[in-house]
Enzyme design. Structure first.
Site, PDB file in Angstrom:
ATOM      1  N   SER A 111      15.130 -79.223   7.927  1.00 42.64           N
ATOM      2  CA  SER A 111      13.882 -79.815   8.393  1.00 42.64           C
ATOM      3  C   SER A 111      12.954 -78.724   8.940  1.00 42.64           C
ATOM      4  O   SER A 111      12.551 -77.831   8.218  1.00 42.64           O
ATOM      5  CB  SER A 111      14.188 -80.898   9.427  1.00 42.64           C
ATOM      6  OG  SER A 111      13.069 -81.712   9.680  1.00 42.64           O
ATOM      7  N   ASP A 195      14.647 -89.683   1.466  1.00 38.28           N
ATOM      8  CA  ASP A 195      14.008 -89.098   2.649  1.00 38.28           C
ATOM      9  C   ASP A 195      12.530 -89.469   2.653  1.00 38.28           C
ATOM     10  O   ASP A 195      11.830 -89.282   1.649  1.00 38.28           O
ATOM     11  CB  ASP A 195      14.181 -87.578   2.602  1.00 38.28           C
ATOM     12  CG  ASP A 195      13.858 -86.905   3.932  1.00 38.28           C
ATOM     13  OD1 ASP A 195      12.872 -87.302   4.579  1.00 38.28           O
ATOM     14  OD2 ASP A 195      14.586 -85.974   4.302  1.00 38.28           O
ATOM     15  N   HIS A 223      17.184 -88.390   5.535  1.00 40.30           N
ATOM     16  CA  HIS A 223      16.849 -87.140   6.229  1.00 40.30           C
ATOM     17  C   HIS A 223      18.032 -86.676   7.071  1.00 40.30           C
ATOM     18  O   HIS A 223      18.081 -86.875   8.296  1.00 40.30           O
ATOM     19  CB  HIS A 223      15.612 -87.348   7.109  1.00 40.30           C
ATOM     20  CG  HIS A 223      15.015 -86.071   7.608  1.00 40.30           C
ATOM     21  ND1 HIS A 223      14.407 -85.154   6.785  1.00 40.30           N
ATOM     22  CD2 HIS A 223      14.946 -85.538   8.864  1.00 40.30           C
ATOM     23  CE1 HIS A 223      13.974 -84.125   7.496  1.00 40.30           C
ATOM     24  NE2 HIS A 223      14.299 -84.338   8.765  1.00 40.30           N
TER      25      HIS A 223
END
Length: 252
Positions: A111, A195, A223
């Site tokens: 991320s 995601d 995610h």
């Protein structure tokens, strides 16, 4: 390792926003196990923040939680130079305190950490082009759910298509992308097909990276970091494929 120096090549790992290095190590346990030829080291971001909502059910007692970049307007403002120095200090502290002695040949981020990993690789590339040398020797990056844009880490990488290290890194207008800031060093992009940020992950892949040097791994997930063997194996295969193309990475 029973007093024997660990000389394996190292991969420097960067956690997501509102997490910690220890949490990322737990999240990435399946990847670590599947790539025993590397030593994975996990840095902590320089700034404290609230925990990411997604990790609270499992890791709520693992704080204090940290971030690398501002992603919310309420995160305290800082200038770009200070932000870069704080990030560099955090990375150097991790590397210098680690007992491993092998070279740091790669980056792995999740991320926000993936965004930073790609940005560090791009900064290194810019240094090499400008001066013929660089302060780091990363050979590749594994970008788990990494989203655009890249972050400028010095005057060498300032561009309308990059965000400043001191600015809010989310909600950036990627229409400013002028295609002059393409990352050419190898990168493995890992995309969860469920995601919510997938469109931004694909923009990082297609608008910021040279297709000749990228590998794409897609998996049926949201995610998070993949942990199932069938998904992890795809990442392992892509990483080993990259290593085979990098003659400067020696097998351990």
């Amino acid at each position: 390792m029973n007093g024997i120096p660990d000389t394996r090549n190292r991969i420097l790992c960067l956690h997501g926003g509102g997490v910690t290095g220890a949490i990322f190590k737990a999240q990435a346990r399946s990847i670590i196990k599947a790539l025993p030829e590397f030593r994975f080291i996990f840095a902590d971001g320089p700034y404290f923040c609230d925990p990411h909502a997604a990790i609270i059910p499992v890791y709520q007692d693992w704080g204090p939680f940290r971030r690398w970049l501002r992603w919310l307007p309420e995160h305290p403002a800082t200038d770009a130079e200070s932000a870069v120095e704080e990030i560099k200090y955090a990375l150097e502290t991790c590397a210098n305190s680690d007992e491993g002695t092998g070279p740091i040949v790669g980056l792995m981020g999740f991320s926000q950490g993936a965004k930073l990993a790609a940005s560090l690789l791009y900064e290194q590339e810019a240094q090499m082009k400008a001066t013929g040398s660089a302060s780091t020797q990363y050979q590749f990056a594994v970008l788990l759910a990494g989203r655009c844009p890249l972050v400028s880490m010095s005057s060498l990488t300032e561009s309308p298509g990059l965000v400043s290290a001191g600015d809010v890194s989310e909600g950036f207008d990627t229409s400013k992308n002028d295609r002059s800031h393409i990352l050419s060093l190898p990168s493995v992009h890992v995309h969860g097909l469920n995601d919510v940020g997938l469109h931004l992950h694909r923009k990082l892949l297609h608008e910021y990276c040279d297709p000749a040097s990228t590998r794409l791994v897609e998996w049926d997930g949201e995610h998070r970091v993949p942990i199932k063997q069938k998904d992890v194996q795809k990442i392992v295969d892509a990483v080993r494929d990259v290593v085979e193309t990098q003659t400067t990475i020696t097998a351990q």
